[in-house]
Scaffold this active site. Structure first.
Site, PDB file in Angstrom:
ATOM      1  N   GLY A 183      53.449  27.644  65.748  1.00 56.44           N
ATOM      2  CA  GLY A 183      54.479  28.535  65.222  1.00 56.44           C
ATOM      3  C   GLY A 183      55.565  27.792  64.481  1.00 56.44           C
ATOM      4  O   GLY A 183      56.350  28.388  63.742  1.00 56.44           O
TER       5      GLY A 183
ATOM      6  N   HIS B 277      65.730  62.490  54.262  1.00 55.94           N
ATOM      7  CA  HIS B 277      67.109  62.796  54.637  1.00 55.94           C
ATOM      8  C   HIS B 277      67.144  63.263  56.096  1.00 55.94           C
ATOM      9  O   HIS B 277      66.288  64.047  56.514  1.00 55.94           O
ATOM     10  CB  HIS B 277      67.668  63.904  53.743  1.00 55.94           C
TER      11      HIS B 277
END
Length: 466
Positions: free
Chosen positions: A37, A445
């Site tokens: 990693g 929305h």
């Protein structure tokens, strides 16, 4: 040949490249000297976000009354905050290990050095378990990343006690009462934001005239004010002349505007850039060209040495995990003879402070420097319904269009969760969207993303809610 592809380094660039290589049918190995990693997953991108989330949650407790809520005697356990961050890193480190097994990628633990071989260089690994192993592949890809830049001549060198880099700043035994952060890029600002949220007295020193200097100037100015409102202090246009340590703290001598100034604190964090990990690998002997600690590559990652490629931070800016992954996929697909992913795709940048900052493409100043006539739109979150309902009205969205073609060429945002929203504009630039397509897009929305739509409308005088 032992392998088709050997990747040196297992950060987001290296391990993603190895996975893609395996998918393409290459027999693949990856060499890692520390932890799968790389820096990003173990000491950078991911664990810092765990720290920042803890800081954000604690900071929110201070204004719960704004939401009609109440809490008494809020406190934190700093050791637990750090422990959570380390657990997050550990979980993802294990995840990368699983991916290596799933894709049948051999992991060789140790420190790699390159020597001249038949075709691509040989990889000689000083094994972590002891001894040495030499392996050879048709293609070797350097993904060794970078580390924090230090300046020992003036005292900017970590000692684990009074002077930290990002690594030491992630695992201290206690939060310092006072802190000086040298450098106001994303790394410096994120640590300043975290420690300030937990109550530390924080001063940020920046040599350039403004903080976050790679960001659009309007965003930079808004961020400066927002951070000051949270108690952060800044010294801009100030160069560090010397850092001196004592048993109780640090003293930093500055020069700003021709005047000398001295700052004192318990701890200093050095965040003045990074240098590529190019040492002790035999690169110079092979004829690899290195400029300013970074490997010089062509458009496909090739170094000019047969069979040797480089990607990610070791190959230069922007020093971003997602850029490294993108370069790695491009590189291995090119090696495979495919039409590779577009290397010129726009690379978004994110700073996970409070408020967050995100950007992609050209700034307004860069557009002018390139002689592009620009149409600029802006929309503030203070009039966005979701932002008002959430109590997150700070900041704005800014869009930049090419006036001649209508193409979106830049977008810049500051506010809550804008790091999650910037991908919409990144996709738009990648697909060469114009103002007409953005204006015709239906935004849900209520969402904060509606500010993106309004900023696109505003650039052409069509803004609806302002």
């Amino acid at each position: 040949m032992d392998f088709d592809v050997i990747v040196i380094g297992s950060g987001p660039g290296g391990y993603v490249t190895a996975i893609r290589a395996s998918q393409l049918g290459f027999k693949t190995a990856i060499v890692e000297r520390e932890a799968l990693g790389g820096v990003c997953l173990n000491w950078g991108c991911i664990p810092t976000k765990a720290l920042l989330k803890s800081g954000e949650a604690y900071e929110t407790l201070g204004h719960l009354a704004d939401y009609g809520l109440k809490v008494e005697k809020a406190s934190f356990d700093f050791g637990k905050v750090i422990e959570r961050s380390r657990k997050v890193a550990g979980q993802l480190n294990s995840g990368v290990g699983f991916l290596m097994k799933k894709h049948k990628i051999e992991v060789i633990e140790g420190v790699a050095k390159l020597e001249k071989g038949q075709g691509a260089p040989k990889v000689v690994v000083a094994l972590k378990a002891g001894g040495s192993r030499t392996v050879q592949a048709k293609h070797v890809i350097l993904a060794t990343g970078a580390r924090a830049r230090t300046i020992p001549a003036i005292g900017l060198e970590p000692d684990g006690e009074r002077v930290w880099t990002y690594r030491e700043a992630m695992v201290p035994k206690a939060a310092p009462k006072s802190l000086i952060v040298i450098g106001s890029g994303a790394i410096g600002i994120e640590f300043a934001s975290f420690y300030r949220a937990l109550g530390s007295d924080v001063t940020v020193v920046e040599a350039l005239p403004r903080i976050l200097p790679v960001e659009d100037e309007e965003v930079s100015k808004t961020a400066h004010k927002a951070f000051e409102k949270r108690g952060l202090k800044f010294r801009v246009g100030a160069s560090v002349k010397k850092l001196a340590k004592s048993k109780t703290g640090v003293t930093i001598d500055l020069e700003a505007g021709g005047k000398a100034e001295t700052l004192e604190a318990e701890v200093a964090i050095v965040a003045v850039g990074i240098v590529g990990n190019v040492e002790d690998m035999g690169l110079e002997a092979l004829g690899v060209k290195i400029e300013k600690t970074h490997v010089v590559i062509d458009d496909h990652g090739a170094t000019g040495v047969p069979g040797l490629y480089a990607i990610g931070d070791v190959a230069g800016p922007p020093w971003l995990a997602h850029k490294a992954s993108h370069e790695g996929v491009h590189c291995i697909e090119h090696i495979a003879g495919l039409k590779p992913t577009n290397l010129s795709s726009p690379i978004p940048g994110c700073t996970y402070s409070n408020p967050q900052i995100a950007s992609v493409g050209l700034t307004e100043a860069q557009a002018k420097e390139q002689g592009i006539e620009a149409k600029v739109g802006r929309f503030p979150f203070r009039v966005n319904g979701k932002a008002i309902a959430s109590g997150e009205t700070e900041g704005f969205v800014k869009t930049i269009f090419d006036a001649k073609t209508g193409a979106l060429i830049g977008a810049h945002m500051i506010g809550a969760e804008v790091t999650e929203m910037i991908q919409g504009f990144t996709l738009a630039i990648t697909m060469e969207a114009t103002e007409a397509e953005l204006q015709a897009t239906v935004f849900p929305h209520p969402t904060m993303s509606e500010a993106m739509h309004e900023a696109a409308l505003d650039a052409y005088g069509r803004v609806l809610h302002l």
